[in-house]
Design an enzyme around this catalytic site. Structure first.
Site, PDB file in Angstrom:
ATOM      1  N   CYS A   1       0.778  -1.229   0.000  1.00  0.00           N
ATOM      2  CA  CYS A   1       0.000   0.000   0.000  1.00  0.00           C
ATOM      3  C   CYS A   1       0.813   1.284   0.000  1.00  0.00           C
ATOM      4  O   CYS A   1       0.491   2.223  -0.726  1.00  0.00           O
ATOM      5  CB  CYS A   1      -0.958  -0.011   1.186  1.00  0.00           C
ATOM      6  SG  CYS A   1      -0.199  -0.408   2.757  1.00  0.00           S
TER       7      CYS A   1
ATOM      8  N   HIS B   1      -0.325   6.986   5.701  1.00  0.00           N
ATOM      9  CA  HIS B   1       0.760   6.016   5.516  1.00  0.00           C
ATOM     10  C   HIS B   1       1.856   6.534   4.596  1.00  0.00           C
ATOM     11  O   HIS B   1       2.498   5.769   3.872  1.00  0.00           O
ATOM     12  CB  HIS B   1       0.205   4.689   4.982  1.00  0.00           C
ATOM     13  CG  HIS B   1       1.030   3.506   5.381  1.00  0.00           C
ATOM     14  ND1 HIS B   1       0.869   2.261   4.817  1.00  0.00           N
ATOM     15  CD2 HIS B   1       2.031   3.379   6.288  1.00  0.00           C
ATOM     16  CE1 HIS B   1       1.719   1.413   5.347  1.00  0.00           C
ATOM     17  NE2 HIS B   1       2.436   2.076   6.259  1.00  0.00           N
TER      18      HIS B   1
END
Length: 547
Positions: A114, A200
């Protein structure tokens, strides 16, 4: 002597018992420390900054909504004829974006995990160009999950202790401030920029959304978060005893969000619904000015938690893990539908470009075998199953409904597509690797050459030919994706000339990339055709993945 032996036995028993207690509760230590350092406050309301009370008299550029799911596989939606539980979970709202706009037959993630994919979406550049090659993980987590990986007579995970020396701080592992993000690009064109959900891309202040061009930000900075408290009465949990990562998530992940980088606080209800509620509120607040909404759901990433209502709606799925997973997809689809409805209710749907995708393919560690069908591979592999993702765009009046393109479309293209829609010139001082997908046909005119890299695992796709090379195992895989889209027939041993040509392309591309800003701490085997909960058997094909 007898007393000595008895005393020694007691000490050994106490030590053994203490060690057993430590082994059981060691998973809780990082979370306890984090909550002590950064307490979680009770829920409090969030108010999105209101735009003008009336719309502008002149035409304005389109709003741009980028919706990113987390670990959603190609077969997790019903658009392609699939869906969780053998098609029992329908996704009409996600499907509608492709049905009312453009769907791409080939949608590619920028990476098979991701964090680098999100870096590509935010910058329109291969993340390896600026050293963002690996997903950032804390050292304690990397060491712990590697130590707890399943044993047996098969390839094992490797923790590189030697790479921890001189390692930059975990919070600094993100997109460098020198990069131009999509939010910075559009804010320069007068857009109000908002981020909701998973980030993130760095936890230091300068690397958080507000430091990277977003006017407002609500979500969490790490790679995952709890959707609800572990003991919530209206929640159904599915824990994965075969997965060492899952074992660390439950005791350590917080049920918390941050507003503009401030103190953590508890959201309200299931996190997927909370993010949807906030997206609707953000749209309503900004109906009279151009806005960018980057809505990055963390569903259906682990830990697997569903609402009781969504779980109960799927009695035909017998496996409880798959049922929870399917319930999360159902809830996510409902959330996307509410966002689309909010755009319509605000009167801005016809002037909004909506892009939907996932950050990578479905994960092998869930134990669910069918997320990426018909393709081989899972998240953390560069087989098509790890890279193929849903990729839809809708812009009424500009994109013909029901159109589709052969592709490939790529995460890199989101930056250039949004820039074209907003009338924003692309940065001229650096390579931009993506292309605009607007126009007819909605794809580049010439065949594309695309690259992926994570350590020694490297891939090039030139036209229909795809070469993947790895160091562990030392192997090459060559496929003609036009004839063999599901990668069943490895031609590497039959076409040495093409392998050499494609290897040269990889080497030339590598020469243009930057040194990683931080190293991979973990290398772990991922089986191509078998999820994590299935037994290892001789002959199963695998590849090692770096972080």
């Amino acid at each position: 002597m007898r007393r000595f032996l008895i005393g020694l036995g007691v000490l050994v028993a106490v030590a053994a018992g203490g060690w057993a207690v430590f082994q059981h509760y060691k998973y809780y230590i990082p979370g306890i420390i984090a909550r002590w350092r950064d307490p979680i406050q009770p829920n409090h309301p969030v108010t999105w900054a209101p735009g003008p009370k009336v719309p502008p008299a002149a035409a304005r550029p389109p709003n741009i909504v980028v919706i990113v799911a987390d670990d959603m596989g190609h077969n997790d939606i019903s658009f392609f004829g699939g869906g969780v539980g053998g098609g029992q979970v329908k996704t009409p709202h996600i499907d509608s974006i492709g049905q009312e706009g453009t769907s791409f037959d080939i949608g590619y993630a920028a990476n098979a995990t991701c964090s680098p994919s999100r870096a590509a979406i935010m910058t329109g550049r291969y993340p390896t160009r600026f050293g963002f090659e690996f997903t950032a993980v804390p050292v304690a987590f990397a060491r712990g999950v590697t130590h707890d990986a399943p044993g047996g007579d098969h390839p094992h995970a490797i923790f590189h202790e030697e790479r921890t020396k001189g390692l930059i701080d975990y919070a600094q592992m993100g997109v460098p401030p020198s990069e131009i993000t999509l939010a910075e690009l559009l804010r320069g064109r007068g857009y109000h920029t908002m981020q909701i959900g998973k980030w993130h891309l760095g936890e230091a202040k300068a690397l958080q959304p507000n430091g990277q061009g977003f006017d407002e930000s609500l979500g969490f900075m790490a790679g995952a978060g709890m959707y609800a408290p572990d003991d919530a009465a209206d929640i159904v949990n599915a824990k994965l005893p075969w997965d060492p990562i899952d074992r660390w998530l439950w005791p350590n992940l917080p049920y918390a969000v941050q507003w503009n980088g401030g103190q953590r606080f508890a959201p309200r209800g299931h996190l997927t619904d909370y993010f949807t509620d906030q997206a609707v509120a953000a749209i309503n607040a900004n109906r009279n000015r151009p806005f960018l909404l980057y809505l990055a759901y963390n569903a259906p990433h682990t830990p697997l938690q569903a609402t009781r209502a969504d779980y109960d709606a799927l009695p035909g799925i017998k496996d409880p893990v798959e049922r929870v997973y399917g319930a999360m997809i159902r809830q996510l689809d409902r959330g996307v539908g509410r966002v689309l409805a909010a755009l319509k209710a605000a009167g801005v749907a016809d002037n909004t470009l909506v892009i939907f995708t996932s950050d990578n393919g479905g994960a092998w560690y869930t134990g669910i075998a069918g997320s990426n069908l018909p393709f081989r591979g899972y998240k953390a592999s560069y087989f098509e199953g790890g890279l193929r993702v849903p990729f839809f765009m809708r812009w009424p009046g500009r994109i013909a409904p029901g159109s589709h393109a052969a592709g490939p479309a790529h995460h890199l293209d989101i930056f250039a597509t949004a820039a074209a829609a907003a009338g924003a010139p692309l940065p001229a001082d650096r390579p931009i690797d993506g292309v605009s997908l607007l126009g007819a046909p909605a794809r580049p005119a010439a065949p594309r050459t695309l690259y992926w890299r994570s350590g020694d695992n490297k891939v090039v796709r030139e036209g229909d030919w795809k070469l993947q090379i790895a160091a562990r195992p030392n192997k090459a895989w060559l496929y003609n994706l036009a004839a063999d889209p599901t990668e069943r027939h490895n031609l590497a041993g039959m076409d040495a000339g093409r392998v050499a040509h494609l290897r040269a392309l990889i080497a030339a591309h590598d020469a243009q990339q930057a040194k990683p800003l931080w190293p991979a701490l973990i290398e772990a085997p991922v089986r191509i055709d078998v999820p994590l909960n299935r037994p290892w058997k001789p002959g199963q094909e695998y590849v090692y993945w770096s972080n």
